[in-house]
Design a protein around this motif. Structure first.
Motif, short mmCIF file in Angstrom:
data_model
loop_
_atom_site.label_atom_id
_atom_site.label_comp_id
_atom_site.label_asym_id
_atom_site.label_seq_id
_atom_site.Cartn_x
_atom_site.Cartn_y
_atom_site.Cartn_z
N THR A 62 -49.13 36.14 21.81
CA THR A 62 -49.01 37.03 20.63
C THR A 62 -49.25 38.43 20.95
O THR A 62 -48.90 39.51 20.30
CB THR A 62 -50.26 37.00 19.73
OG1 THR A 62 -51.33 37.05 20.52
CG2 THR A 62 -50.22 35.48 19.29
N PHE A 70 -53.20 25.28 9.51
CA PHE A 70 -52.58 25.37 10.89
C PHE A 70 -52.15 24.32 11.55
O PHE A 70 -51.22 23.99 12.06
CB PHE A 70 -53.25 26.39 11.74
CG PHE A 70 -52.43 26.49 12.79
CD1 PHE A 70 -51.24 27.27 12.88
CD2 PHE A 70 -52.91 26.15 14.14
CE1 PHE A 70 -50.67 27.37 14.15
CE2 PHE A 70 -52.26 26.36 15.45
CZ PHE A 70 -50.89 26.80 15.23
N ASN A 97 -48.82 22.34 12.94
CA ASN A 97 -48.70 22.17 14.30
C ASN A 97 -48.29 20.58 14.56
O ASN A 97 -47.40 20.27 15.18
CB ASN A 97 -50.09 22.32 15.00
CG ASN A 97 -49.79 23.33 16.19
OD1 ASN A 97 -48.73 23.42 16.61
ND2 ASN A 97 -50.88 23.29 17.06
N ASP A 148 -46.71 27.90 17.42
CA ASP A 148 -46.56 29.35 18.38
C ASP A 148 -45.81 30.27 17.50
O ASP A 148 -46.41 31.41 17.28
CB ASP A 148 -45.94 28.94 19.48
CG ASP A 148 -46.77 28.29 20.65
OD1 ASP A 148 -48.03 27.90 20.24
OD2 ASP A 148 -46.37 27.78 21.69
N LEU A 203 -48.35 31.44 14.78
CA LEU A 203 -49.20 32.29 15.30
C LEU A 203 -48.75 33.94 15.62
O LEU A 203 -49.37 34.86 15.48
CB LEU A 203 -49.89 31.69 16.77
CG LEU A 203 -50.75 30.57 16.33
CD1 LEU A 203 -50.98 29.94 17.92
CD2 LEU A 203 -51.80 30.82 15.50
N ARG A 223 -56.95 37.65 19.71
CA ARG A 223 -56.89 36.31 19.62
C ARG A 223 -57.72 35.53 20.68
O ARG A 223 -57.77 35.71 21.75
CB ARG A 223 -55.28 35.68 19.86
CG ARG A 223 -55.13 34.16 19.70
CD ARG A 223 -53.77 33.87 19.65
NE ARG A 223 -53.64 32.47 19.64
CZ ARG A 223 -53.03 31.81 20.48
NH1 ARG A 223 -52.32 32.38 21.49
NH2 ARG A 223 -53.03 30.46 20.68
N ASP A 254 -56.03 28.84 16.55
CA ASP A 254 -55.60 29.94 15.32
C ASP A 254 -57.10 30.54 15.07
O ASP A 254 -57.13 30.97 13.88
CB ASP A 254 -55.34 28.89 14.19
CG ASP A 254 -56.41 28.12 14.09
OD1 ASP A 254 -57.50 27.97 14.73
OD2 ASP A 254 -56.43 27.37 12.94
#
Ligand code: C2E
Ligand code: MG
Ligand code: MG
Length: 713
Positions: free
Chosen positions: A150, A186, A190, A199, A202, A221, A225
């Motif tokens: 990220t 989340f 996934n 991903d 995220l 991060r 998550d």
């Protein structure tokens, strides 16, 4: 390299530049320029021309500033000038800029060149291109401080930012907030769409977070998550709540990915510096606890840290970690509790009930660990495991020709996760020899708190696969009737809290009756759970509920004991006797009288062992008119059945009961336990006799009411 440069520079000085330029090796890598005392360029070599992108005519005469980038502050250049204008050599890395705007890095040595009077005449600069080196260094830095997916700060950088935030808060006498964010829903994304999609989500979350917070705040991060915000300059809790409110809205806005609409939200917990603590690690832990609480409150919630709940949260967290481990280490196990059709005297199914074979604490009931994980996504893994285990067990029983319907409990979170149908399909697929008709799903009313139409559709989709549904714990939930309309379950399970007190509590009796009637209206099967005795069963049968489950039939037992249990199972004879008749509601008190009598005998016998804990008054023991059975007999009983010989037959034997009871009480009071115990055997014999006579009365009463004879008339 540096040594080489120096030597070369010294050589150059001796030969006043020209000799250097003929030096091939130097020419090969060095970027050389010479300027006058104010920095106007007098000479550049080919390497300089190449790397700067300017032509010689553009360069010569221009100030050296032409290649500056805005990477360095003015003070950086000032230091260089200060150094060289005082006759010293400056050495260091400079970020310059190509004519096309692109930056490049050089390692530079800038040296003043003196005239014969010792005055500075020129500046000579020799550089080498270190752009690639710098890029590699940056990459390493990024890897060390940023999350590669990220590009948000990682844990290391967060620790650094914490220090800055603390000193900033101390300086400005303000608060700052540490907010721990965990996404809701989340894991299902996934699992359903794969990690690549996870991903992307995220990355999108990171983008949204960056958009909402200011430049001097930090988004980090931590992995998975989990995100952290450091929000500076917070005036008070209210100010923080308003910021977090915006974050919640932003993160719960639909995520559109490849034409898929993904619904996620976040649970956020916050702690404030310095109110909650002054240590970065502790603040982070507090925020984490608060986040955890927010999760327990349901989706899309924010919770401020609160000391009082910390201990509780710690425990919950430990439970979650423990159960996670238990799942991995095969410590979970399913017990099975039989369900019977009392009218047919037949075992019809089993409920699979989770147990934790704890290595230290022994066998744990689900109530000791499930409530803490019901709102955690771990419950989804448990649901998958339970379905798999139950089907595996079913396939074994099927091979023994035992076609029992096995029910599994599925938590609301799992059912609403969007994954359930797939999980069910996959599980059924793994056991092709098990007919889906043998699997039943137990859900609770709260599943309907989500999108009721979606839940309705999901139930239908599962039913299309062949499985059936039971609505568990019915009566404890919400506006049961209206939900029932939308939940097309085949079976309703009356909650055990009503069934348990059926014989004592008129309200519970009324409620159970109402549920059974409702089941009829809605055309659903009714099963009673918590049937603790044969009498409970009889009453239920008479109310029109044939299916039962409870300790009175069997406790939940390991799978290996089920077949032997069934082989030895004999249903209560009373059930058979009453199974063909329909009970007149006016005769209920007669059944309750039977129960009252059984309980009276039980209390008297128990008092021998424990005289202090006699649960009856002295009058109730001594006086045949004062016990509950007596109240019925000399009240409603005599009115309704007084003319029947089967009724009058009861009086002498009931008096005998009290006679024996009085003697037991007397001996017990005298401390003569042996004599008291001897009388207990007699009491039990009389009890059996009274029950037989009661049954005779029940039969007559019933056959008369079947014939339409009005007993009271
Ligand atoms: P439930 O689904 O309503 O299950 C019935 C509970 O009542 C079981 O408790 C059972 O042992 C107990 N019970 C049955 N007959 C009697 C009785 O005559 N008297 C009394 N006092 N209790 C009786 P258990 O096994 O402790 O399970 C408790 C709850 O935990 C279950 O209630 C269910 O909500 C949940 N649970 C159990 N297994 C699972 C599972 O695999 N997954 C999920 N999500 N929940 C489960
Ligand atoms: Mg259940
Ligand atoms: Mg239940």
């Amino acid at each position: 390299m540096k040594g080489l440069e120096f030597t070369m520079v010294d050589d150059l000085l001796k030969t006043k530049i020209n000799s250097v330029l003929v030096e091939e090796t130097l020419d090969h890598f060095a970027i050389v320029s010479m300027s006058d005392r104010v920095g106007n360029i007098l000479y550049v070599n080919q390497n300089f021309i190449d790397i700067s992108g300017y032509t010689p005519s553009e360069l010569i005469g221009s100030n050296h500033r032409i290649v500056r980038s805005d990477f360095h502050p003015e003070s950086f250049y000032q230091t260089i000038w200060d150094t060289i204008s005082h006759g010293n050599t400056w050495m260091g890395d400079i970020c310059n800029q190509h004519k096309n705007g692109q930056r490049y890095w050089v390692h530079a040595v800038i040296k003043p060149i003196f005239d014969d009077q010792g005055e500075i005449e020129h500046y000579l600069s020799i550089r080498i291109n270190i752009t690639k080196l710098k890029q590699a260094e940056e990459k390493i830095y990024k890897l060390a401080f940023y999350d590669p997916l990220t590009q948000l700060a990682n844990r290391t950088l967060l620790a650094d930012r914490f220090k800055l935030a603390i000193s900033r808060a101390q300086r400005q006498k303000k608060l700052f907030a540490v907010c721990m964010i965990d996404l809701d829903g989340f894991k299902p994304v996934n699992d359903k769409y794969g990690h690549a999609m996870g991903d992307r989500v995220l990355v999108e979350v990171a983008k949204r977070l960056k958009e909402i917070i200011r430049g001097y705040d930090t988004v980090a991060r931590l992995g998975g998550d989990e995100f952290v915000l450091l929000i500076n300059d917070i005036a008070d809790e209210a100010a923080l709540k308003s910021i977090i409110g915006r974050v919640l809205i932003k993160l719960s806005t639909v995520y559109v990915m490849d034409e898929k609409y993904l619904h996620l939200s976040a649970s956020i917990g916050s702690a404030l510096y310095p109110i909650d603590n002054v240590d970065a690690d502790i603040l982070l832990r507090h925020a984490d606890h608060a986040m955890y609480q927010a999760k327990q409150m349901g989706r899309n919630q924010h919770k401020m840290f609160d000391v009082s709940s910390e201990i509780q949260m710690n425990l919950a967290r430990q439970t979650i970690q423990g159960v996670k481990k238990a799942l991995d280490h095969n410590e979970l196990v399913l017990y099975y509790q039989p369900k019977v059709n009392m009218r047919l005297g037949k075992v019809v199914g089993m409920e699979a009930l989770l147990r934790w074979n704890h290595p230290l604490r022994g066998l744990l009931s689900p109530m000791e660990f499930l409530p803490q994980i019901e709102k955690n996504e771990l419950i989804i893994d448990i649901g998958v495991w339970v379905m798999d285990q139950a089907l595996q067990q079913l396939s074994q029983w099927v091979s023994f020709d035992k076609a029992w319907v096995v029910s599994v409990n599925i938590a609301a979170l799992h059912f609403q996760s969007g994954l359930f149908l797939t999980h069910l399909q996959e599980a059924l697929h793994r056991y092709p020899n098990v007919s889906p008709q043998l699997l039943e799903i137990e859900i609770v009313e709260s599943v309907a708190l989500g999108d009721i139409h979606q839940v309705n559709q999901l139930i239908r989709d599962c039913q299309a696969l062949g499985v059936s549904f039971s609505l568990d714990d019915f009566g404890t939930g919400y506006s049961s009737l209206s939900y029932l309309k939308y939940l097309p379950v085949e079976t309703i399970k009356i909650d055990q809290s009503f069934v348990r007190d059926l014989l004592d509590d008129k309200d519970d009796l009324a409620l159970t009756e109402a549920v059974i009637d409702m089941g009829r209206v809605f055309d659903r099967k009714i099963i009673a759970e918590g049937v603790e005795s044969a009498e409970h069963g009889t009453l239920l049968l008479r109310l029109g509920c044939d299916l039962a489950q409870g300790y009175g039939i069997s406790r939940p037992i390991p799978a290996s004991q089920i077949i032997p249990w069934e082989a030895g199972y004999t249903p209560s004879p009373a059930w058979k006797m009453w199974s063909d008749t329909k009970w007149n509601l006016d005769d209920f008190p007669l059944l309750l009288a039977q129960h009252d009598h059984i309980k009276w005998v039980k209390h008297v016998i128990a008092s021998v062992e424990n005289p202090a804990r006699l649960e009856l008054s002295q009058a109730e023991v001594i006086d045949a008119h004062q016990c509950r059975f007596g109240h019925w007999y000399y009240g409603y009983g005599v009115q309704r059945y007084g003319h029947l010989v089967e009724f009058s037959n009861l009086e002498t034997i009931h008096n005998r009961v009290h006679e024996i009871g009085t003697r037991i009480l007397h001996h017990t009071k005298q401390g003569d336990k042996v004599k008291a115990q001897a009388l207990c055997g007699e009491l039990l014999m009389v009890k059996t006799e009274i029950l037989t006579r009661l049954e005779a009365l029940q039969k007559v009463a019933n056959s008369l009411s079947q014939k339409g004879v009005d007993l009271q008339g």
